[in-house]
Motif scaffolding. Sequence first.
Motif, short mmCIF file in Angstrom:
data_model
loop_
_atom_site.label_atom_id
_atom_site.label_comp_id
_atom_site.label_asym_id
_atom_site.label_seq_id
_atom_site.Cartn_x
_atom_site.Cartn_y
_atom_site.Cartn_z
N VAL A 127 -5.76 0.89 -11.48
CA VAL A 127 -5.23 -0.42 -11.14
C VAL A 127 -6.22 -1.50 -11.54
O VAL A 127 -5.86 -2.52 -12.14
N ALA A 128 -7.48 -1.27 -11.21
CA ALA A 128 -8.50 -2.29 -11.42
C ALA A 128 -8.67 -2.61 -12.89
O ALA A 128 -9.01 -3.73 -13.27
N ALA A 129 -8.43 -1.64 -13.74
CA ALA A 129 -8.75 -1.80 -15.17
C ALA A 129 -7.70 -2.63 -15.91
O ALA A 129 -7.97 -3.17 -16.97
N GLU A 130 -6.50 -2.72 -15.35
CA GLU A 130 -5.41 -3.36 -16.12
C GLU A 130 -5.66 -4.83 -16.40
O GLU A 130 -6.35 -5.50 -15.65
N ALA A 162 0.77 2.55 -3.08
CA ALA A 162 0.63 3.19 -4.39
C ALA A 162 -0.44 2.49 -5.22
O ALA A 162 -1.08 3.10 -6.07
N ILE A 163 -0.64 1.21 -4.96
CA ILE A 163 -1.66 0.43 -5.70
C ILE A 163 -3.00 0.48 -4.98
O ILE A 163 -4.06 0.62 -5.59
N VAL A 164 -2.95 0.37 -3.66
CA VAL A 164 -4.17 0.32 -2.85
C VAL A 164 -4.11 1.45 -1.83
O VAL A 164 -3.68 1.25 -0.70
N PRO A 165 -4.51 2.66 -2.22
CA PRO A 165 -4.47 3.76 -1.25
C PRO A 165 -5.33 3.42 -0.04
O PRO A 165 -6.40 2.83 -0.18
N SER A 166 -4.82 3.75 1.12
CA SER A 166 -5.55 3.43 2.35
C SER A 166 -5.34 4.55 3.34
O SER A 166 -4.26 5.10 3.46
N PRO A 214 -8.55 1.43 -7.07
CA PRO A 214 -8.58 2.62 -7.92
C PRO A 214 -8.73 2.18 -9.38
O PRO A 214 -8.19 1.14 -9.78
N LEU A 215 -9.45 2.96 -10.15
CA LEU A 215 -9.80 2.56 -11.52
C LEU A 215 -8.57 2.20 -12.35
O LEU A 215 -8.57 1.21 -13.09
#
Lengths: 330, 330
Positions: A327-330, A264-268, A324-325
């Motif tokens: 997640v990365a943005a937090e 859910a955090i790192v789609p693969s 994903p934006l």
Amino acid sequence: MTMDIALVAGGAGFIGSHLCRALSERGFEVICLDNLQTSRVSNLDSLADLPRYSFVEADIVAPLPQAVLDKADRITRIYNCACAASPPQYQADPEHTMLTNVVGTHHLLRLAEQTGARFLLTSTSEVYGDPEVHPQVEGYRGWVSCTGPRACYDEGKRAAEAMTFDYARMKRAEVRVARIFNTYGPHMHPDDGRVVSNLVCQALRGEPITIYGDGSQTRSFCYVSDMVEGLIRLMESDIDGTEPVNLGNPQEFTIGELLSKVLAIVPSDGGVTHHDLPQDDPRRRRPDIARARSLLGWEPRVALDDGLPQTARWFARELGATLPLAVAAE
Amino acid sequence: MTMDIALVAGGAGFIGSHLCRALSERGFEVICLDNLQTSRVSNLDSLADLPRYSFVEADIVAPLPQAVLDKADRITRIYNCACAASPPQYQADPEHTMLTNVVGTHHLLRLAEQTGARFLLTSTSEVYGDPEVHPQVEGYRGWVSCTGPRACYDEGKRAAEAMTFDYARMKRAEVRVARIFNTYGPHMHPDDGRVVSNLVCQALRGEPITIYGDGSQTRSFCYVSDMVEGLIRLMESDIDGTEPVNLGNPQEFTIGELLSKVLAIVPSDGGVTHHDLPQDDPRRRRPDIARARSLLGWEPRVALDDGLPQTARWFARELGATLPLAVAAE
């Protein structure tokens, strides 16, 4: 001004490096002692900004180096976090793993005896082996193979505990023993073979994700900031040190559930490959932390849903991967 | 003529001294290595008549002495019998007990690797702790406290096993591991605190006989000649050395039954005093020797009713005590 020194053996490791920073923030001068066998030099880099901090490259299997002995009279706290802790790493040189735990602990206990410093051993939930009792309480004696491929670590830690408690029984040193359950967070080694780093890094790299067995085995995951807080509270507490204290997060997840959260955090789209469970791999693992709660007023505060994105962001930076934006943005 | 050398660490000890003689009788040149910590010099005296025999006083915790290294190229068998084995003795310096098992075994395994000699570890039924499985089979993982006062020995032996099997797994040495159950006979230390020597010597001295608990706990007693035969058969067998082998007498007696047999041989009016069971004292202990029977064709031949009088006669000579004529004359 002279300051108390905290010596952290294994201070360049995953938990050790966070511990060095936390101890510095609490006013200790910190000596980080590490052989850099499995630690990451980047962990050391993260400590470079600490005031009154020094790094000594040495192996605790050998007699302690002069750089430590020279400051011995100011050492008041000795944390032993030194040992490769993931199976592929500690099995690479099982003899050294055993000696690190037994001879290394022996050297540090001698230093504690000579200096009057308090000594804390980071033991492990592995002393319970593949447990028949669930959750694991400190009085449970474990179900550990002393002949199998995990024994160098499991029995090494059990032997290190035995020696530590003998020092306490003989009033040779004031000791604390923490039994650390699965811990995760920044500064883990991307390739240490443990499940959180495996899953996150394989997802970040778009590789097939390795699941051992059917994924129904459980683990409990403690975020590293919680663990460090527990270790320092244990060290600084006035408890009778003749009993071990479990430290870990009692919330239990199957490996399958962990995988869902990671994806859910790192789609693969790398897919999943299933492998057989390794020999003596524990099926369930969850700490009973009643002792830590009552004696230290400690319990974990960081939920997996909060700690996992932080860990993923750190791994993404390490690996140069993108998230994903949202997640990365937090 | 050059001969193969058998190195016996702990060769001045109870089992070790009998082993030295038996190996000499089978044609080996024997080096007895011992630190004389708990061994008896009189055991050494009993070996003085052996041909091609030498004694080296050294502690296996330290690097091996030159007198051993000088003959290393002829050493083909290494028996590690070195460790204080009774609770009062191994608890007197628990740190040294642990290091003897771990560092000592490490030094001897290194020698085995360098010389190509086969290595045999005398492990112990204590690796099963206070067993929940009865009789004890080799696959049983034990119920051992790693925090209690027996842990220096129990966990030390478990750690020594772990390291030994790692050498086998890594093809660094050919190994054998014997798990020795209670053994008795001449050359025991009169004051080692173990039950056979305690009872016989207290009876011979007319002292009150110490019984721990209510005497209903059981032990199985193997006569030392049977044990030595088992150790040599294990060493010389072609079995896969990656599994331990129990050696002991499967006939089980309560301590109360043993007391009756002792008093029948050594009448005493000293009476009996009862003490509490020591911490972590095992309630029952009996080997399953199916592996030894099938792999080595070995089983004990000396019954307690035969071995006990022989032992009493030897202790009587040691202590300058007298036995009833019927026993003494045999």
